[in-house]
Motif scaffolding. Structure first.
Motif, PDB file in Angstrom:
ATOM      1  N   THR A   1      -8.792  12.430  -3.854  1.00 44.78           N
ATOM      2  CA  THR A   1      -9.200  11.132  -4.001  1.00 44.78           C
ATOM      3  C   THR A   1     -10.730  10.760  -3.916  1.00 44.78           C
ATOM      4  OG1 THR A   1      -6.845  10.426  -3.057  1.00 44.78           O
ATOM      5  CG2 THR A   1      -8.519   8.563  -3.396  1.00 44.78           C
TER       6      THR A   1
ATOM      7  N   ILE B   1      -9.526  -2.684  -4.475  1.00 49.04           N
ATOM      8  CA  ILE B   1      -9.520  -3.312  -3.244  1.00 49.04           C
ATOM      9  C   ILE B   1     -10.572  -4.485  -2.986  1.00 49.04           C
ATOM     10  CG2 ILE B   1      -8.984  -3.150  -0.766  1.00 49.04           C
ATOM     11  CD1 ILE B   1      -8.397   0.064  -1.194  1.00 49.04           C
TER      12      ILE B   1
ATOM     13  N   ALA C   1      -7.977   2.432   1.804  1.00 50.16           N
ATOM     14  CA  ALA C   1      -8.121   3.583   0.710  1.00 50.16           C
ATOM     15  C   ALA C   1      -7.523   4.905   1.517  1.00 50.16           C
ATOM     16  CB  ALA C   1      -9.467   3.825   0.338  1.00 50.16           C
TER      17      ALA C   1
ATOM     18  N   ALA D   1     -13.728  -0.134  -4.301  1.00 49.46           N
ATOM     19  CA  ALA D   1     -13.622  -1.218  -3.442  1.00 49.46           C
ATOM     20  C   ALA D   1     -14.869  -2.049  -3.527  1.00 49.46           C
ATOM     21  CB  ALA D   1     -13.342  -0.912  -1.869  1.00 49.46           C
TER      22      ALA D   1
ATOM     23  N   ILE E   1     -10.066   5.210  -6.126  1.00 48.03           N
ATOM     24  CA  ILE E   1      -9.942   3.884  -5.553  1.00 48.03           C
ATOM     25  C   ILE E   1     -11.052   3.107  -5.411  1.00 48.03           C
ATOM     26  CG2 ILE E   1      -8.921   2.767  -3.476  1.00 48.03           C
ATOM     27  CD1 ILE E   1      -7.130   5.349  -2.842  1.00 48.03           C
TER      28      ILE E   1
ATOM     29  N   PHE F   1     -13.120   7.671  -3.397  1.00 44.52           N
ATOM     30  CA  PHE F   1     -13.142   6.395  -2.954  1.00 44.52           C
ATOM     31  C   PHE F   1     -14.719   5.929  -3.311  1.00 44.52           C
ATOM     32  CE2 PHE F   1     -14.056   3.198   0.622  1.00 44.52           C
ATOM     33  CZ  PHE F   1     -13.450   2.056  -0.140  1.00 44.52           C
TER      34      PHE F   1
ATOM     35  N   THR G   1     -15.723   9.928  -0.100  1.00 40.58           N
ATOM     36  CA  THR G   1     -16.215   8.472  -0.128  1.00 40.58           C
ATOM     37  C   THR G   1     -17.573   8.532  -0.486  1.00 40.58           C
ATOM     38  OG1 THR G   1     -14.926   7.861   2.050  1.00 40.58           O
ATOM     39  CG2 THR G   1     -16.514   6.594   1.649  1.00 40.58           C
TER      40      THR G   1
ATOM     41  N   LYS H   1     -11.438  -2.345   4.161  1.00 43.71           N
ATOM     42  CA  LYS H   1     -10.960  -1.643   2.709  1.00 43.71           C
ATOM     43  C   LYS H   1     -11.105  -0.170   2.842  1.00 43.71           C
ATOM     44  CE  LYS H   1     -14.455  -3.881   0.812  1.00 43.71           C
ATOM     45  NZ  LYS H   1     -15.023  -4.966   1.898  1.00 43.71           N
ATOM     46  N   GLU H   2     -11.815   0.364   3.408  1.00 39.28           N
ATOM     47  CA  GLU H   2     -11.828   1.962   3.543  1.00 39.28           C
ATOM     48  C   GLU H   2     -10.518   2.399   4.187  1.00 39.28           C
ATOM     49  OE1 GLU H   2     -14.473   5.769   5.015  1.00 39.28           O
ATOM     50  OE2 GLU H   2     -15.593   3.930   4.786  1.00 39.28           O
TER      51      GLU H   2
ATOM     52  N   HIS I   1      -4.551   7.417   0.318  1.00 39.59           N
ATOM     53  CA  HIS I   1      -4.639   8.955   0.048  1.00 39.59           C
ATOM     54  C   HIS I   1      -3.829   9.619   1.122  1.00 39.59           C
ATOM     55  CE1 HIS I   1      -6.350  12.727  -0.306  1.00 39.59           C
ATOM     56  NE2 HIS I   1      -6.487  13.035   0.824  1.00 39.59           N
TER      57      HIS I   1
ATOM     58  N   ASP J   1     -17.067   2.991  -2.758  1.00 42.26           N
ATOM     59  CA  ASP J   1     -17.309   1.737  -2.101  1.00 42.26           C
ATOM     60  C   ASP J   1     -18.424   1.008  -2.693  1.00 42.26           C
ATOM     61  OD1 ASP J   1     -16.693  -0.327  -0.250  1.00 42.26           O
ATOM     62  OD2 ASP J   1     -17.552   0.761   1.633  1.00 42.26           O
TER      63      ASP J   1
ATOM     64  N   THR K   1       0.874  -1.327   0.172  1.00 38.96           N
ATOM     65  CA  THR K   1       0.296   0.192   0.084  1.00 38.96           C
ATOM     66  C   THR K   1       0.824   1.153   0.088  1.00 38.96           C
ATOM     67  OG1 THR K   1      -1.684  -1.281   1.321  1.00 38.96           O
ATOM     68  CG2 THR K   1      -1.737   1.215   1.008  1.00 38.96           C
TER      69      THR K   1
END
Length: 562
Positions: A276, A207, A219, A320, A318, A278, A235, A215-216, A223, A280, A195
């Motif tokens: 970033t 991920i 992430a 997941a 990113i 994310f 997110t 997983k978060e 970042h 999910d 990572t």
């Protein structure tokens, strides 16, 4: 004949030997120096100078101050050395053939901008010093310089780097993005090292992992260790937003774009500009949104609803999810081209049952988090029970169990009766789905030991004693075990275990044992060969999630056949 040495001569020789040993100790390699008591390595320094005598003297003074020094005679070899092994400080002469110290400074900062570079210049050459500072040099050393000047300048550079690192860490904490990751297992150590290696890149990351594995957190770590740390981390849970609102949520909209849009909204992608995003549960994106997301990843532009203007956005994505995207692609629910865009780098988070070394430290961490100053002790019985359970909900389930125990505990010791109720499943299929293949194998043992339970494939293709290489060749116990393991790995038809005899559901096992890890590795290699290196097909054959198989292929260092 030489006269015997005097007592003074013997003592003088002894002191000379001691001095020579001490001098050699000051110039030992890093690996050797770590083994000598009292030797402390302060920093790793790269010294680049085409003047051999001057380089040797400077290196000697640095090593005498307990620094580790790598030497290079020209700029090109110096850059090669720096690229192979990062250094804390680089010292370079400014005038060298082929590659000057100015060029070295620029190259070093392209590889790692945080490393201070000290430039050696001729005394009074102010113009060169100014040029070096413009190129990014931290400071310069005028020739000739003495030992104290060298060490003081190096200490200033190291202190500057320490303060920069401390400042970066404080910014990271103030941003509140990164969360602590508690672990003790080699699997997580390897994953976090990976990572940190990919954090500085701009590549998209996918991920994979079961629900509750963290997983978060991964992430957020990517970042926080990236150059985007000062920018937003946004997110989006794709499964929690209704399908008819997800486009406006991600891409934004203008006022009046649809009923109820009483004001304009930027959208998550524009909010994350420079930072970033994310995503999910990315597998839950509806097909229409997958197309728009793919276009954004290709073009880097956003078309808000109700607007004719196209907005450029710089965002690292990113993604997941806990679903196998290969299965989703085959079912027509996920676009293959989007998968390739998201999966530039894949990280597989192992479930908690596959990294049991983490359970004890996580247990203590969560208890301390919820205890609020109370001194609570974990009983040995509780620790044993916690380590025994499969935790299908992974770290999230363990955390919730710890909160429950702290709330219900009226004394000073936590006991197993405070844990949530747990019922073990007797179904092999359910156990495989919820608790993993190890628990499934354990659940199937009673049926194999005495009850008539065999799969259709095993019944259709039984393996007799004469077909077992171990019994047919009359090998000793240990060799028979290895042959038996090899025979198990080579069977293409049996689902669990081939039969060693017509009336026995188990193969013949050696008395002194065999390696289950070697057996598992051999089975995975064999299945990958059968399936032509297709990981998804191999995972379905082995009845485990794809990301678990990816993790085990990495764990055993298996090379997939092409």
């Amino acid at each position: 004949m030489m006269p015997p040495p005097s007592r003074f001569g013997r003592r003088a020789g002894h002191f000379l030997c001691v001095f020579a040993r001490q001098r050699r100790a000051n110039t030992l390699s890093f690996a050797d120096a770590k083994c000598i008591p009292g030797v402390r390595i302060v920093a790793r320094i790269l010294l680049i100078d085409d003047d051999g005598a001057g380089r040797e003297m400077a290196a000697y003074n640095l090593r005498k101050a307990r620094h580790r020094v790598d030497e290079a005679a020209d700029g090109h070899s110096g850059i090669d050395c720096f690229a192979a092994q990062r250094h804390d400080v680089v010292i370079t002469d400014v005038r060298m053939p082929e590659m000057s110290g100015i060029d070295v400074t620029r190259e070093v900062h392209e590889l790692d901008a945080s490393v201070p570079v000290l430039v050696i210049t001729a005394f009074g050459n102010i113009e060169t010093a100014v040029e070096a500072m413009k190129a990014g040099a931290f400071d310069f050393l005028p020739k000739p310089f003495n030992r104290d000047q060298l060490l003081i300048t190096v200490d200033k550079a190291l202190e500057h780097k320490r303060l920069e690192n401390e400042n970066r860490e404080l910014k990271r904490r103030l941003a509140g993005v990164e969360r602590s990751i508690v672990f003790a297992s080699p699997a997580m150590q390897e994953l976090l090292a990976m990572t940190d290696r990919i954090a500085a890149s701009e590549a998209s990351v996918l991920i994979a992992g079961e629900s509750g594995t963290g997983k978060e957190l991964i992430a957020r770590r990517i970042h926080s260790r990236s150059p985007r740390v000062d920018k937003p981390f946004i997110t989006v849970n794709c499964g929690a937003i209704p399908a008819d609102l997800i486009e406006a949520e991600l891409f934004g909209h203008e006022k009046g774009a649809f009923t109820g849009a009483d004001r304009a909204r930027e959208g998550r992608l524009r909010q994350a500009d420079g930072g970033t995003l994310f995503l999910d549960e990315v597998a839950e994106l509806p097909p229409s949104m997958q197309v728009k997301l793919l276009r954004f990843l290709q073009e880097g532009t956003v078309d808000p609803l109700g607007s004719d203007a196209t907005v450029s956005v710089d965002v690292r994505v990113i993604a997941a999810g806990n679903k196998d995207l290969h299965d989703e692609i085959k079912a027509g629910r996920f676009r293959e081209d989007l998968y390739f865009r998201l999966n530039v780098i894949e990280l597989s988070l192992p479930p908690l049952r596959e990294r049991r070394e983490d359970i004890a430290v996580l247990l203590q961490h969560f208890i301390d988090e919820f205890a609020a100053g109370r001194e609570l002790e974990v009983s040995p019985e509780l620790l044993h029970e916690v380590e025994r359970r499969p935790w299908p909900g992974n770290v999230r389930e363990l955390r919730n169990a710890c909160e429950r125990m702290v709330v219900l505990c009226t004394g000073e010791t936590l006991t197993p009766d405070l844990l949530p109720p747990f019922e073990e499943s007797g179904s092999a299929d359910t156990t495989t789905q919820e608790y993993g293949t190890e628990a499934a194998a354990a659940a199937s043992v009673p049926a194999a030991a005495g009850q008539p339970a065999a799969t259709e494939t095993a019944e259709a293709s039984p393996v007799t004693e004469t077909e077992n290489p171990a019994t047919a060749q009359g090998l000793p116990a240990r060799e028979a075990g290895e042959a038996s393991a090899s025979h198990l790995a080579g069977s293409e038809t049996s689902v669990m275990f081939p039969q060693a005899g017509r009336n026995s559901p188990w193969p013949e096992l050696p008395e002194d044992g065999l390696s289950l890890l070697d057996l598992e590795k051999s089975v995975i290699q064999r299945v990958l060969t059968i399936k032509g290196g297709n990981v998804s097909e191999a995972a379905r054959y082995l009845r485990i999630p794809r990301h678990i198989l990816v993790y085990r292929i990495s764990k055993y260092g298996i090379v997939r056949p092409r």
